[in-house]
Design a protein around this motif. Structure first.
Motif, mmCIF file in Angstrom:
data_model
loop_
_atom_site.group_PDB
_atom_site.id
_atom_site.type_symbol
_atom_site.label_atom_id
_atom_site.label_comp_id
_atom_site.label_asym_id
_atom_site.label_seq_id
_atom_site.Cartn_x
_atom_site.Cartn_y
_atom_site.Cartn_z
ATOM 1 N N ILE A 173 0.835 -1.202 0.000
ATOM 2 C CA ILE A 173 0.000 0.000 0.000
ATOM 3 C C ILE A 173 0.871 1.254 0.000
ATOM 4 N N LEU A 174 1.921 1.256 0.805
ATOM 5 C CA LEU A 174 2.834 2.410 0.833
ATOM 6 C C LEU A 174 3.554 2.589 -0.500
ATOM 7 N N ILE A 175 3.910 1.493 -1.150
ATOM 8 C CA ILE A 175 4.558 1.571 -2.460
ATOM 9 C C ILE A 175 3.616 2.197 -3.481
ATOM 10 N N ILE A 176 2.362 1.778 -3.473
ATOM 11 C CA ILE A 176 1.386 2.327 -4.417
ATOM 12 C C ILE A 176 1.128 3.802 -4.133
ATOM 13 N N ILE A 177 1.038 4.181 -2.868
ATOM 14 C CA ILE A 177 0.850 5.591 -2.516
ATOM 15 C C ILE A 177 2.051 6.416 -2.982
ATOM 16 N N SER A 178 3.234 5.885 -2.811
ATOM 17 C CA SER A 178 4.435 6.591 -3.255
ATOM 18 C C SER A 178 4.451 6.762 -4.772
ATOM 19 N N LEU A 179 4.037 5.735 -5.498
ATOM 20 C CA LEU A 179 3.951 5.855 -6.954
ATOM 21 C C LEU A 179 2.929 6.907 -7.362
ATOM 22 N N GLY A 180 1.792 6.928 -6.675
ATOM 23 C CA GLY A 180 0.777 7.939 -6.962
ATOM 24 C C GLY A 180 1.277 9.341 -6.685
ATOM 25 N N SER A 181 1.996 9.492 -5.596
ATOM 26 C CA SER A 181 2.558 10.792 -5.252
ATOM 27 C C SER A 181 3.566 11.247 -6.305
ATOM 28 N N ALA A 182 4.417 10.320 -6.751
ATOM 29 C CA ALA A 182 5.398 10.667 -7.787
ATOM 30 C C ALA A 182 4.696 11.059 -9.085
#
Length: 85
Positions: free
Chosen positions: A12-21
């Motif tokens: 979930i944190l990886i996906i949030i980080s990708l969305g933020s980028a």
């Protein structure tokens, strides 16, 4: 159960980080946004590496045992023939 929770939270944190980028990449084309994109992607790479190391250590120590289709295929013994074809 704890291992599954850690893996799910990491994904979930990886996906949030990708969305933020992606947001910082698309929203503005200035230096500050570029730096935020790089930081978000660096955070994602770090999380991915940590997740890989965590799963590897869990497998080596035996706290996590694979039980999927691939494992079942490896556990099957080959059929022995008497040379008759």
């Amino acid at each position: 159960m704890i291992i599954k929770s850690v893996v799910i939270i990491a994904f979930i944190l990886i996906i949030i980080s990708l969305g933020s980028a992606l947001f910082h990449l698309v929203s503005h084309k200035n230096q500050e946004s570029s730096e935020k994109t790089v930081k978000a992607l660096t955070f994602r790479i770090t999380l991915s590496i940590l997740l890989f190391v965590f799963i590897f250590i869990a497998l080596v120590t035996g706290t996590f045992k694979p039980h999927g289709l691939g494992m079942q295929m490896h556990m099957k013994k080959p059929v022995q023939t008497d040379g008759i074809k």
